[in-house]
Scaffold this active site. Structure first.
Site, PDB file in Angstrom:
ATOM      1  N   PHE A  35       0.814  -1.221   0.000  1.00  0.00           N
ATOM      2  CA  PHE A  35       0.000   0.000   0.000  1.00  0.00           C
ATOM      3  C   PHE A  35       0.846   1.268   0.000  1.00  0.00           C
ATOM      4  O   PHE A  35       0.377   2.330  -0.396  1.00  0.00           O
ATOM      5  CB  PHE A  35      -0.945  -0.001   1.221  1.00  0.00           C
ATOM      6  N   LYS A  78      -0.888  -6.911  -9.221  1.00  0.00           N
ATOM      7  CA  LYS A  78      -1.875  -7.112  -8.144  1.00  0.00           C
ATOM      8  C   LYS A  78      -1.512  -6.076  -7.082  1.00  0.00           C
ATOM      9  O   LYS A  78      -0.651  -6.301  -6.244  1.00  0.00           O
ATOM     10  CB  LYS A  78      -1.757  -8.536  -7.588  1.00  0.00           C
ATOM     11  N   GLU A 114      -4.960  -3.734  -1.946  1.00  0.00           N
ATOM     12  CA  GLU A 114      -6.406  -3.484  -1.967  1.00  0.00           C
ATOM     13  C   GLU A 114      -6.759  -2.192  -1.236  1.00  0.00           C
ATOM     14  O   GLU A 114      -7.875  -1.700  -1.315  1.00  0.00           O
ATOM     15  CB  GLU A 114      -7.159  -4.672  -1.368  1.00  0.00           C
ATOM     16  N   SER A 144       5.296  -6.921   3.454  1.00  0.00           N
ATOM     17  CA  SER A 144       5.839  -7.248   4.774  1.00  0.00           C
ATOM     18  C   SER A 144       6.613  -8.570   4.722  1.00  0.00           C
ATOM     19  O   SER A 144       6.377  -9.407   3.840  1.00  0.00           O
ATOM     20  CB  SER A 144       4.698  -7.343   5.776  1.00  0.00           C
ATOM     21  N   CYS A 194       9.529   1.899   3.475  1.00  0.00           N
ATOM     22  CA  CYS A 194      10.443   0.798   3.818  1.00  0.00           C
ATOM     23  C   CYS A 194      11.854   1.340   4.042  1.00  0.00           C
ATOM     24  O   CYS A 194      12.705   0.648   4.570  1.00  0.00           O
ATOM     25  CB  CYS A 194      10.464  -0.244   2.729  1.00  0.00           C
ATOM     26  N   GLU A 210       9.202  -4.251  13.156  1.00  0.00           N
ATOM     27  CA  GLU A 210       8.910  -3.129  12.260  1.00  0.00           C
ATOM     28  C   GLU A 210       7.594  -2.499  12.700  1.00  0.00           C
ATOM     29  O   GLU A 210       6.579  -3.191  12.815  1.00  0.00           O
ATOM     30  CB  GLU A 210       8.777  -3.622  10.810  1.00  0.00           C
TER      31      GLU A 210
HETATM   32  P1  NAD Z   1       1.510  -6.585   3.044  1.00  0.00           P
HETATM   33  O1  NAD Z   1       2.522  -7.656   3.147  1.00  0.00           O
HETATM   34  O2  NAD Z   1       0.361  -6.603   3.984  1.00  0.00           O
HETATM   35  O3  NAD Z   1       0.850  -6.604   1.568  1.00  0.00           O
HETATM   36  C1  NAD Z   1       1.624  -6.636   0.389  1.00  0.00           C
HETATM   37  C2  NAD Z   1       0.828  -7.327  -0.710  1.00  0.00           C
HETATM   38  O4  NAD Z   1       0.552  -8.678  -0.300  1.00  0.00           O
HETATM   39  C3  NAD Z   1      -0.518  -6.677  -0.987  1.00  0.00           C
HETATM   40  O5  NAD Z   1      -0.753  -6.680  -2.372  1.00  0.00           O
HETATM   41  C4  NAD Z   1      -1.505  -7.562  -0.244  1.00  0.00           C
HETATM   42  O6  NAD Z   1      -2.786  -7.605  -0.840  1.00  0.00           O
HETATM   43  C5  NAD Z   1      -0.848  -8.929  -0.306  1.00  0.00           C
HETATM   44  N1  NAD Z   1      -1.163  -9.767   0.861  1.00  0.00           N
HETATM   45  C6  NAD Z   1      -1.471  -9.336   2.122  1.00  0.00           C
HETATM   46  N2  NAD Z   1      -1.685 -10.395   2.935  1.00  0.00           N
HETATM   47  C7  NAD Z   1      -1.489 -11.507   2.178  1.00  0.00           C
HETATM   48  C8  NAD Z   1      -1.563 -12.915   2.468  1.00  0.00           C
HETATM   49  N3  NAD Z   1      -1.854 -13.363   3.685  1.00  0.00           N
HETATM   50  N4  NAD Z   1      -1.274 -13.764   1.466  1.00  0.00           N
HETATM   51  C9  NAD Z   1      -0.968 -13.326   0.241  1.00  0.00           C
HETATM   52  N5  NAD Z   1      -0.893 -12.010  -0.087  1.00  0.00           N
HETATM   53  C10 NAD Z   1      -1.155 -11.109   0.867  1.00  0.00           C
HETATM   54  O7  NAD Z   1       2.285  -5.195   3.090  1.00  0.00           O
HETATM   55  P2  NAD Z   1       1.662  -3.737   3.180  1.00  0.00           P
HETATM   56  O8  NAD Z   1       1.117  -3.522   4.544  1.00  0.00           O
HETATM   57  O9  NAD Z   1       0.790  -3.458   2.014  1.00  0.00           O
HETATM   58  O10 NAD Z   1       2.987  -2.848   2.973  1.00  0.00           O
HETATM   59  C11 NAD Z   1       3.848  -2.502   4.012  1.00  0.00           C
HETATM   60  C12 NAD Z   1       5.029  -3.444   4.096  1.00  0.00           C
HETATM   61  O11 NAD Z   1       5.743  -3.447   2.876  1.00  0.00           O
HETATM   62  C13 NAD Z   1       6.052  -3.036   5.151  1.00  0.00           C
HETATM   63  O12 NAD Z   1       6.479  -4.176   5.838  1.00  0.00           O
HETATM   64  C14 NAD Z   1       7.179  -2.417   4.349  1.00  0.00           C
HETATM   65  O13 NAD Z   1       8.450  -2.462   4.961  1.00  0.00           O
HETATM   66  C15 NAD Z   1       7.136  -3.267   3.117  1.00  0.00           C
HETATM   67  N6  NAD Z   1       7.791  -2.612   1.993  1.00  0.00           N
HETATM   68  C16 NAD Z   1       9.035  -3.051   1.646  1.00  0.00           C
HETATM   69  C17 NAD Z   1       9.709  -2.441   0.603  1.00  0.00           C
HETATM   70  C18 NAD Z   1      11.091  -2.901   0.210  1.00  0.00           C
HETATM   71  O14 NAD Z   1      11.598  -2.423  -0.769  1.00  0.00           O
HETATM   72  N7  NAD Z   1      11.709  -3.809   0.939  1.00  0.00           N
HETATM   73  C19 NAD Z   1       9.107  -1.379  -0.092  1.00  0.00           C
HETATM   74  C20 NAD Z   1       7.837  -0.961   0.281  1.00  0.00           C
HETATM   75  C21 NAD Z   1       7.184  -1.587   1.337  1.00  0.00           C
END
Ligand code: NAD
Length: 494
Positions: A149, A173, A176, A226, A281, A379
């Site tokens: 997000f 994808k 959401e 994450s 991040c 985090e």
């Molecule tokens: P998230 O892991 O909740 O979601 C990421 C994606 O995975 C979304 O598209 C979501 O719909 C999907 N998803 C969520 N739960 C899932 C599940 N149980 N099974 C399969 N898919 C699932 O992350 P977020 O809250 O959207 O974003 C924040 C996180 O992203 C933080 O931890 C941040 O550090 C990380 N991030 C990392 C970088 C990097 O370059 N390392 C860059 C940006 C964000």
């Protein structure tokens, strides 16, 4: 109220989805629309469309592919403010920050415009008498990008310009929570001349992600999110034979050595800790103050943190709301946990008052944080800065290297030798020297170490080109015309 569905074959799908999710405006707390959640059958349908489009797109000339990207670049540039407004309305970050995100994404588009040069293979003549060997790189097929997000435009743009330039078809994808920016970007790609079906968007949750992970026609997965989900995506994607790069969470440390310019360090801590409400991040979340400067540094950060104006990102605030109420409450619960574990609250973000029902939390500053506290180990992904006091550079380095995450880090010092030692010794993927958010340029690659990345390929740069192509080596022997064949007038060997 808007209703968003999947982007397929150049337009938004009309079918009524079985499941939907709500989209919020984090600055008002109100629901602003809903988004379709794909089931496995919808994912299968869209993947098949993507595979069909691949047969055409892989043969589009390099000139055609770059022409599309050049036009896309112009369109994104022209519509930067509109994309930023869509981001702010669903993510909450302030408009200037949202525009910055689009600019960073554009840099990858510009890099991808150089694809004819980047895809040039190698050629060795006469490896054996009359035999030449050369290498070429070819596209993979339909590739999937699953994004978080916090950068709804930039993170997909880390990948899709390069994937498309290399001749792949793409399915994004997005999160959401903020699906609108990528839908507008899809419209711009179409306007730029990208054939229908080459770029599709599937909305949804775990169901859609699992269907992509298990689909045999998806050739690679680029995931950002994450750490637990990154690990899950990496393990399951590779199990089903795909190439996977999965970028995870972070806990970025900023070391401040006693000789550092403390004004610069305090400004950096504020920008990198509270920019985008800490939902980056590459946000700094742990400041490692090497004594005797901790008291002075904390005073300077406190002074600045108290001046930050938290409010609606469209109305001139310095810091916007958090993305959802659930996330806001989770971050607030970390502040309570830190206090309970014995850290000293210097500035308490829970105290701020902003009108309306937005998901507000102000900047929080902790002192006396210890390495065994949850606010240090985990985090938080919110506007919370923790200061850990240490006695030496070695102690500071050990903290960074012992931590489970290794995305970004920074050192503040006026000693070039100390900085050089740090860049060599630290176990982190991206390092800043007197720079708090060391985000590499598009022509370098972006990615962390340890639990911040699963897989061996970082995003964009030449690593991106490698990720989205397969190598092929051709060994070729063409007999000299004197050996017969069609008589073209060459003297024949008798
Ligand atoms: P998230 O892991 O909740 O979601 C990421 C994606 O995975 C979304 O598209 C979501 O719909 C999907 N998803 C969520 N739960 C899932 C599940 N149980 N099974 C399969 N898919 C699932 O992350 P977020 O809250 O959207 O974003 C924040 C996180 O992203 C933080 O931890 C941040 O550090 C990380 N991030 C990392 C970088 C990097 O370059 N390392 C860059 C940006 C964000």
């Amino acid at each position: 109220m808007k209703s968003i569905s999947h982007w397929v074959n150049g337009s938004m799908m009309a079918d009524k989805p079985e499941r939907t999710g709500e989209i919020f405006n984090p600055a008002t707390g109100a629901v602003s629309g809903n988004v379709a959640f794909a089931d496995a059958a919808t994912v299968d349908k869209i993947v098949n469309i993507s595979e069909k489009a691949f047969e055409q797109w892989r043969h589009a000339s390099l000139t055609k592919r770059t022409q599309v990207l050049f036009s896309f670049r112009e369109l994104v540039n022209k519509n930067k403010e509109k994309i930023a407004a869509l981001i702010t309305a669903e993510h909450g970050k302030v408009l200037s920050d949202a525009q910055g995100e689009v600019t960073r994404g554009l840099e990858v588009v510009e890099f991808a415009c150089g694809i004819p040069h980047l895809l040039k293979g190698g050629f060795s003549e006469e490896v054996s008498t009359g035999v030449d060997v050369y290498s070429i790189r070819q596209p993979l097929g339909p590739v999937a990008i699953i994004s978080p997000f916090n950068f709804p435009a930039m993170v997909p743009m880390w990948f899709f310009p390069i994937a498309l330039a290399c001749g792949n078809t793409v399915i994004v994808k997005p999160s959401e929570k903020d699906p609108s920016a990528i839908m507008f970007i899809a419209e711009l790609l179409k306007e730029a001349g990208l054939p229908d079906g080459v770029f599709n968007v599937i909305h949804g949750d775990k169901v859609a992600v699992d269907a992509l992970l298990n689909h045999p026609k998806i050739k690679s997965i680029s995931f950002v999110g994450s750490t637990p989900i990154a690990k899950y995506v990496y393990e399951n994607g590779t199990k089903s034979g795909k190439r996977v790069q999965a970028l995870g969470g972070a806990k970025n440390h900023m070391i401040v050595l006693p000789d550092a310019d403390l004004e610069l360090a305090a400004d950096a801590a504020i920008n990198a800790g509270f920019g985008s409400a800490g939902e980056r991040c590459m946000a700094i979340s742990a400041i490692v103050a090497v004594e005797p400067i901790a008291d002075k540094l904390i005073e300077k950060i406190k002074e600045r943190a108290l001046k930050i104006k938290t409010g609606d990102g469209t109305k001139g605030a310095d810091m916007g709301p958090l993305v959802t109420k659930i996330h806001r409450d989770k971050v607030a619960s970390y502040i309570a946990a830190g206090e309970k574990e014995g850290a000293k609250v210097v500035v308490d973000g829970r105290d701020i008052k902003v009108d309306g029902d937005g998901f507000w939390l102000g900047p929080t500053l902790f002192d006396q944080v210890k390495p065994n506290m949850s606010i240090y180990l985990e985090e938080i992904f919110g506007p919370v800065l923790s200061v850990i006091r240490v006695k030496s550079y070695d102690e500071a380095l050990k903290l960074v290297n012992d931590h489970q995450y290794g995305n970004g880090t920074a050192i503040f010092t006026n000693d070039g030798g100390a900085a050089r030692r740090f860049q060599n010794e630290v176990e982190v993927g991206m390092v800043g020297i007197n720079v708090p958010i060391p985000v590499p340029m598009a022509y370098f690659s972006f990615g962390g170490w340890k639990n911040s990345l699963f897989g061996d390929s970082h995003a964009h740069g030449t690593e991106g080109v490698h990720f989205f192509t397969r190598g092929k080596v051709v060994t070729s022997r063409w007999l000299d015309p004197s050996h017969g064949g069609i008589n073209l007038g060459f003297p024949q060997n008798s």
